[in-house]
Design an enzyme around this catalytic site. Structure first.
Site, PDB file in Angstrom:
ATOM      1  N   LYS A   1       0.839  -1.202   0.000  1.00  0.00           N
ATOM      2  CA  LYS A   1       0.000   0.000   0.000  1.00  0.00           C
ATOM      3  C   LYS A   1       0.872   1.248   0.000  1.00  0.00           C
ATOM      4  O   LYS A   1       1.964   1.246   0.573  1.00  0.00           O
ATOM      5  CB  LYS A   1      -0.886   0.040   1.254  1.00  0.00           C
ATOM      6  CG  LYS A   1      -1.868  -1.098   1.392  1.00  0.00           C
ATOM      7  CD  LYS A   1      -2.756  -0.921   2.602  1.00  0.00           C
ATOM      8  CE  LYS A   1      -2.077  -1.342   3.880  1.00  0.00           C
ATOM      9  NZ  LYS A   1      -3.007  -1.374   5.034  1.00  0.00           N
TER      10      LYS A   1
ATOM     11  N   ARG B   1      -9.960  -6.276  -1.523  1.00  0.00           N
ATOM     12  CA  ARG B   1      -9.973  -5.147  -0.603  1.00  0.00           C
ATOM     13  C   ARG B   1     -11.213  -5.116   0.287  1.00  0.00           C
ATOM     14  O   ARG B   1     -12.338  -5.226  -0.192  1.00  0.00           O
ATOM     15  CB  ARG B   1      -9.876  -3.829  -1.390  1.00  0.00           C
ATOM     16  CG  ARG B   1      -8.574  -3.671  -2.126  1.00  0.00           C
ATOM     17  CD  ARG B   1      -8.611  -2.485  -3.068  1.00  0.00           C
ATOM     18  NE  ARG B   1      -9.590  -2.659  -4.140  1.00  0.00           N
ATOM     19  CZ  ARG B   1      -9.857  -1.735  -5.043  1.00  0.00           C
ATOM     20  NH1 ARG B   1      -9.234  -0.557  -4.985  1.00  0.00           N
ATOM     21  NH2 ARG B   1     -10.754  -1.977  -5.992  1.00  0.00           N
TER      22      ARG B   1
ATOM     23  N   ASP C   1      -8.450  -0.503  12.142  1.00  0.00           N
ATOM     24  CA  ASP C   1      -8.767  -1.540  11.169  1.00  0.00           C
ATOM     25  C   ASP C   1      -8.104  -2.833  11.616  1.00  0.00           C
ATOM     26  O   ASP C   1      -6.880  -2.880  11.822  1.00  0.00           O
ATOM     27  CB  ASP C   1      -8.273  -1.143   9.781  1.00  0.00           C
ATOM     28  CG  ASP C   1      -9.112  -0.038   9.173  1.00  0.00           C
ATOM     29  OD1 ASP C   1     -10.165   0.293   9.758  1.00  0.00           O
ATOM     30  OD2 ASP C   1      -8.723   0.505   8.126  1.00  0.00           O
TER      31      ASP C   1
ATOM     32  N   GLU D   1      -4.297  -0.697  10.330  1.00  0.00           N
ATOM     33  CA  GLU D   1      -4.240   0.753  10.191  1.00  0.00           C
ATOM     34  C   GLU D   1      -4.883   1.385  11.416  1.00  0.00           C
ATOM     35  O   GLU D   1      -5.761   0.792  12.051  1.00  0.00           O
ATOM     36  CB  GLU D   1      -4.970   1.238   8.928  1.00  0.00           C
ATOM     37  CG  GLU D   1      -4.328   0.817   7.632  1.00  0.00           C
ATOM     38  CD  GLU D   1      -4.991   1.456   6.412  1.00  0.00           C
ATOM     39  OE1 GLU D   1      -5.742   2.443   6.587  1.00  0.00           O
ATOM     40  OE2 GLU D   1      -4.761   0.963   5.288  1.00  0.00           O
TER      41      GLU D   1
ATOM     42  N   ASN E   1      -6.807   4.784  11.870  1.00  0.00           N
ATOM     43  CA  ASN E   1      -7.375   5.869  11.080  1.00  0.00           C
ATOM     44  C   ASN E   1      -7.718   7.062  11.978  1.00  0.00           C
ATOM     45  O   ASN E   1      -8.632   6.977  12.804  1.00  0.00           O
ATOM     46  CB  ASN E   1      -8.631   5.384  10.355  1.00  0.00           C
ATOM     47  CG  ASN E   1      -8.303   4.355   9.288  1.00  0.00           C
ATOM     48  OD1 ASN E   1      -8.020   4.707   8.159  1.00  0.00           O
ATOM     49  ND2 ASN E   1      -8.328   3.085   9.659  1.00  0.00           N
TER      50      ASN E   1
END
Length: 356
Positions: free
Chosen positions: A195, A269, A309, A317, A319
């Protein structure tokens, strides 16, 4: 109509506003509470999807408390001789996704210090323009405005990179611009996720298997031939069945339900923007442990609304910019997540009002 800012310093009234509705700096220091005045910094409100938009849920919750709403965009912010200002419009919102869900009044130029709260809800990319925006918001914070989330935290806590502060909560992860190191990581873990560090919504995310002849060009693309950092993580197969779960954390404490975003059969995804299906689920013991490890640091650093996440029990992640998922969870479980955030904001405002 665009008005010039008042000549008074940071605690001055916003141009064109009713002076009776403005809490001055001296009132704040003395502990006087008046109607809360909230500014939202966001992308164009006419372009949101109101049935799903978390920012709209926040604004509806604030308005229901009688708070006064003002709207601005990134390109309406400015610093004038060190004074943070914005061209703002009074805002009213409605929970009416099929018709007009907002009304905006006439634009006015005002100092941000005349407001109580700023909701920073500008979506990524996390680029230099985003960072410049945090500088303006930090000047407002220094003048007594509560900014959610804190500008310094938005700069310091990149959503991919900040996972490095909690390696015990994460799957094997490498952040590098060295393509040979990426190839070695792929050889070790057999299947990996690649990513960029600045994106959102599943953009430019690749799943790469050992032996994939496209691996080299993927690494070249993400790093721009070794000139930019990118992130690679061990692929977690649990995403296929249980999805990529978004755990919302409000002032360090978890919302009791997570939104599992399950990829379609045609896509790797776990992002709603990429077509994944959202399913709510109750937090388990592992989820709560992850929040217990990360939540206190978020609270200490003024990050009142954050999304973790989680795939297969590992954080991928953190966020901090503009987490979503509120509307979906509210509908599935009959909860009002944005009200919890407004409670947290109100507690912070009360604490500030009590300070000498």
């Amino acid at each position: 109509m665009v008005l010039s800012p008042p000549a008074t310093p940071p605690s001055g009234h916003p141009a064109g506003a009713d002076s009776a509705s403005v809490r001055t700096g001296s009132e704040a220091r003395s502990g006087t509470r008046t109607r809360v005045r909230l500014v939202v910094v966001m992308d164009p409100i006419e372009s949101i999807k109101p049935a799903k938009d978390t920012t709209l849920a926040m604004l509806l919750a604030a308005q229901a408390r009688g708070w006064e709403l003002w709207y601005t965009r990134q390109d309406d912010l400015r610093l004038a001789d060190g004074v943070p200002q914005a061209r703002l419009q009074p805002l009213e919102v409605r929970d009416d996704p099929l018709h007009n869900w907002f009304d905006l009044g006439e634009a006015q130029l005002a100092p941000l210090s005349a407001f109580d709260v700023i909701l920073m809800r500008k979506d990524p990319p996390f680029d230099m323009e985003f960072i410049y925006t945090t500088y303006i918001l930090e000047r407002a914070e220094e003048q007594g405005v509560l900014v959610v989330n804190r500008p310094q935290g938005l700069r310091d806590m990149n959503e991919k990179v900040y996972t490095a502060w909690f390696p015990h909560c994460c799957a094997p992860t490498l952040i590098t611009r060295n393509m040979a190191d990426m190839h070695a990581f792929l050889q070790e873990h057999l299947r990996i996720v690649c990513k960029p560090l600045h994106g959102m919504g599943g953009r430019s995310i690749f799943v790469v298997d050992r032996g994939d002849k496209n691996a080299g060009v993927i690494f070249e693309t993400l790093t721009e031939y070794g000139s930019r950092f990118a992130i690679v993580q061990k692929y977690l197969p649990e995403i296929v069945a249980s999805g990529d779960s978004r755990i919302l954390v409000i002032d360090g404490e978890p919302v009791p339900y997570a939104l599992a975003r399950i990829p379609t059969a045609a896509d790797h995804r776990g992002n709603l923007a990429a077509g994944a299906r959202g399913e709510g689920r109750e937090l388990d013991d592992r989820d709560r442990w992850l929040v217990s490890q990360i939540g206190p640091a978020l609270r200490q650093r003024g990050m009142l609304f954050v999304g973790l996440d989680v795939i297969g029990g590992y954080v991928t992640e953190i966020n901090v910019t503009s987490p979503t998922g509120v509307r979906e969870l509210d509908r599935q479980f009959g909860i009002r997540i944005a009200d919890r955030l407004m409670d947290a904001i109100d507690r912070r405002l009360e604490a500030r009002a009590r300070q000498p």
